[in-house]
Design a protein around this motif. Structure first.
Motif: not given
Lengths: 93, 204
Positions: A8-28, B71-73
Motif C-alpha cells: 500500500t502507499p502508506r506501507g511503502s512510504t514507511i518502509l522507504f523512510a526507514t530505508l533512508i534512516l538506515a542509510t543515514v546511519a550507515t553513512w554516519g 556514495g551515500a547521496l
C-alpha cells in the motif's frame, strides 16, 4: 485488509523512510570511522535488512513462489556470508 | 450453451495476492536475467572482499580517499527512485495512469541524479590520474562501480519506456506485466548498490 502484491502507499512510504534512516546511519558510521568486528557486523546487518526489504517488498517477492523467494534471499545471505568470511580472514592476517 | 469466461485482461493483476496464489511480478524471462546479474555481481563482491583481505592496509588507505558523501547521496537517490517506481506500480493498480507516469517521471529524475553524482566522482578520480591500473583497489572500485553504472543507464532507458507507456494509459489492472517487468529490473539495480556502497565505501 487483504495483502496486496505491491503493498500500500502508506506501507511503502514507511518502509522507504526507514530505508533512508538506515542509510543515514550507515553513512554516519562510516563518517565516524566506526571499525572493529562489532561495528562492521552492525553495518552489515543494516545493509542486509535493506536488501531484504527491496527483495521482499519492492520486488514483491514476498508474494512470489517459495523457490524464487528462497533463491533471491539465498543470494543475499550467501553474498554477505562471503563478505563476512573474507573480513574475518583479513583480521587474521 | 455459452460458457462465460473471464478474459485475462480483466484480472486484477497486482490485486489481493491470495486471490491468485503466489506469483512472480513481471515476466519470467526478466527474473532469469536478474538471477544472472545477481550471480555476476555476487562473484564480483566476493572477489573484492577476498582481495581486500590480502591487502587490508592498501584498501583502507585508498578507500579513505573515496567520496563517501557522494556514495551515500547516490544510495538515497537510488532508494528514492525505487520508492517512486513502487508508487508508480501501485498507481497503475489503482487505474491512475497519470499518477503512474508522474511517479515514473520522478524515478527518472532521481536516476539521472545518480548519473550526475557518479560522473562527478569519476571526474574527480580521473583528475587524480586514477585508472584501472593504479592499484588493485582502484581496479575493483572503477570496474565494479562502472559495471553498476551501465546497469543504471539501461534501467533509465527502461524507466523512460515505462513512463511513455504510462502516459499512453498502457498499464492498468490486468495489463501490468510490462510495468512490473521494468520495475523488477530497476529494483535489482538498487539492490546491488545496497551491497556495493557499504562494501566499497564504508567497511574498512
Amino acid at each position: 485488509m487483504s495483502a496486496r502484491m505491491h503493498g500500500t502507499p502508506r506501507g511503502s512510504t514507511i518502509l522507504f523512510a526507514t530505508l533512508i534512516l538506515a542509510t543515514v546511519a550507515t553513512w554516519g558510521m562510516g563518517s565516524l570511522g566506526v571499525t572493529g568486528t562489532w561495528g562492521v557486523a552492525i553495518l552489515a546487518a543494516i545493509s542486509f535488512w535493506k536488501g531484504a526489504v527491496v527483495i521482499l517488498d519492492f520486488m514483491a517477492l514476498r508474494h512470489a513462489p517459495l523457490l524464487w523467494r528462497a533463491i533471491t534471499m539465498g543470494w543475499i545471505i550467501v553474498v554477505w556470508a562471503l563478505i563476512a568470511i573474507a573480513y574475518i580472514k583479513g583480521l587474521a592476517q | 450453451m455459452n460458457t462465460v469466461t473471464t478474459p485475462p485482461s480483466s484480472l486484477p493483476a497486482g490485486g489481493p495476492a491470495q486471490a491468485h496464489g503466489p506469483r512472480l511480478a513481471g515476466d519470467l524471462a526478466i527474473w532469469f536475467f536478474i538471477l544472472a546479474e545477481l550471480l555476476a555481481f555476487g562473484v564480483f563482491f566476493a572477489a573484492y572482499a577476498f582481495a581486500r583481505a590480502k591487502n587490508i592496509e592498501l584498501f583502507a588507505a585508498e578507500q579513505a580517499a573515496l567520496n563517501r558523501n557522494a556514495g551515500a547521496l547516490n544510495t538515497v537517490l537510488l532508494l528514492t527512485a525505487s520508492y517512486f517506481v513502487v508508487r508508480a506500480v501501485q498507481a497503475a493498480e489503482a487505474q491512475a495512469s497519470r499518477q503512474c507516469a508522474n511517479w515514473l517521471g520522478g524515478a527518472i529524475l532521481t536516476g539521472l541524479g545518480f548519473i550526475v553524482v557518479k560522473l562527478s566522482e569519476y571526474a574527480a578520480a580521473f583528475e587524480h590520474n586514477i585508472s584501472l591500473s593504479s592499484s588493485t583497489f582502484h581496479m575493483f572500485y572503477l570496474s565494479l562501480t562502472f559495471f553498476h553504472f551501465m546497469h543504471v543507464i539501461l534501467g533509465l532507458v527502461i524507466l523512460i519506456a515505462m513512463w511513455n507507456g504510462a502516459r499512453q494509459g498502457r498499464y492498468r489492472p490486468g495489463e501490468m506485466n510490462g510495468l512490473e517487468t521494468g520495475a523488477a529490473y530497476w529494483h535489482m539495480v538498487d539492490l546491488v548498490w545496497l551491497i556495493l556502497f557499504p562494501l566499497v565505501y564504508v567497511i574498512h
